[in-house]
Write an enzyme that holds these catalytic residues in place. Structure first.
Site, PDB file in Angstrom:
ATOM      1  N   ASP A 121     -23.595   8.890 -40.876  1.00  0.00           N
ATOM      2  CA  ASP A 121     -22.469   8.028 -41.745  1.00  0.00           C
ATOM      3  C   ASP A 121     -21.799   9.034 -41.243  1.00  0.00           C
ATOM      4  O   ASP A 121     -20.401   8.405 -41.890  1.00  0.00           O
ATOM      5  CB  ASP A 121     -22.905   8.200 -43.579  1.00  0.00           C
ATOM      6  N   THR A 143     -23.082   1.973 -52.579  1.00  0.00           N
ATOM      7  CA  THR A 143     -24.548   2.447 -52.402  1.00  0.00           C
ATOM      8  C   THR A 143     -24.072   3.618 -51.673  1.00  0.00           C
ATOM      9  O   THR A 143     -25.974   5.093 -51.590  1.00  0.00           O
ATOM     10  CB  THR A 143     -25.421   2.166 -51.356  1.00  0.00           C
ATOM     11  N   TYR A 191     -21.628   7.259 -53.713  1.00  0.00           N
ATOM     12  CA  TYR A 191     -21.002   7.826 -54.515  1.00  0.00           C
ATOM     13  C   TYR A 191     -21.595   7.325 -56.092  1.00  0.00           C
ATOM     14  O   TYR A 191     -21.056   7.767 -56.942  1.00  0.00           O
ATOM     15  CB  TYR A 191     -20.252   8.677 -54.700  1.00  0.00           C
ATOM     16  N   ASN A 192     -20.285   5.986 -55.485  1.00  0.00           N
ATOM     17  CA  ASN A 192     -20.819   5.418 -56.699  1.00  0.00           C
ATOM     18  C   ASN A 192     -22.506   5.020 -57.228  1.00  0.00           C
ATOM     19  O   ASN A 192     -22.114   4.921 -58.486  1.00  0.00           O
ATOM     20  CB  ASN A 192     -20.321   3.706 -56.310  1.00  0.00           C
TER      21      ASN A 192
END
Length: 255
Positions: free
Chosen positions: A44, A155, A157-158
């Site tokens: 990612d 999906t 750090y949040n």
């Protein structure tokens, strides 16, 4: 959609570099600035890096996982790549634009695909005033920090900060506190994607705060404004039945 010129980019990891060489021999390798699709080989992190580098070109990017974290990546296979690209589903992403005013009087801008986050810089908790569309909604949040996430970033750090997962086609932003001390029970808010957010740092000299847009950081900020930049379209390609919308739904049922 049929793509004529494919560019391959990869991380420096041996597995990713080997895949790049093999695919380049098989399908050819155009320069990224001349290609009509980019295939990113890694995790990612590389996907976000590639999207940032080509953000203003509106070029589709198709990721294949040759890294450790691959939420945004498709499964790696070297067979039938042109057919996979032609059949891929496209997700359109709009970044967040952050404007940060610093203690020295300077102002800076940066774009974020996943999130804009504010963090305390020392052992002192941050104190932050939050305004939405010009109206103060929280006079004082005492916390380690606070973040604003896009649906694509919800999906990341949040989610780790106990924020909500937002469907990719929802016109929403997630506002999530990081280790809130006061008000202790506040868990954040879901906001319209058109919302304009302003964060004012209280007692800034005593409680310094940094602001980060994905990988771009500014320290000792005094005020931060965040809003979606709908003028920028970023195109991500996913295999059918494994698109970003499906992945976000699946993530909500993992335990």
């Amino acid at each position: 959609m049929k793509f004529e010129k494919i560019a391959f980019v990869a991380t420096e990891m041996p597995e990713a570099e080997a895949a790049r060489k093999a695919l380049s021999r098989r399908y050819g390798d155009a320069k990224p600035e001349e290609a009509d699709v980019i295939v990113a080989l890694g995790g990612d992190g590389l996907m976000l890096q590639t999207m940032h580098q080509h953000m203003k070109r509106r070029i589709p990017i198709y990721g294949m996982n040759r890294g450790s974290v691959g939420f945004l990546m498709n499964e790696y296979r070297d067979d039938n790549l042109t057919e996979r690209l032609a059949a891929a589903e496209c997700a359109t992403i709009h970044p967040l634009r952050m404007r940060a005013s610093l203690a020295d009087g300077s102002c800076h801008e940066a774009l974020a695909i996943n999130e804009v986050a504010l963090f305390r810089e020392t052992y002192q908790a941050a104190k932050i005033r939050i305004s939405i569309d010009g109206k103060t909604r929280m006079e004082e949040l005492v916390c380690d920090g606070v973040l604003v996430a896009t649906p694509a970033g919800s999906t990341a750090y949040n989610l780790s900060a106990q924020g909500p997962i937002v469907p990719i086609d929802a016109a929403l932003l997630a506002l999530t506190p990081i280790s809130a001390f006061r008000p202790r029970r506040w868990r954040g808010a879901l906001l319209s994607h058109r919302a304009q957010l302003r964060f004012e740092i209280l007692e800034a000299e005593k409680r310094p705060v940094s602001a980060v847009a994905d990988h771009t950081e500014f320290r000792q900020v005094r005020e931060v404004e965040v809003e979606e930049d709908g003028s920028i379209d970023m195109l991500m390609l996913f295999d059918p039945d494994h698109g970003l919308e499906e992945r976000i739904i699946t993530e909500q049922f993992l335990y």
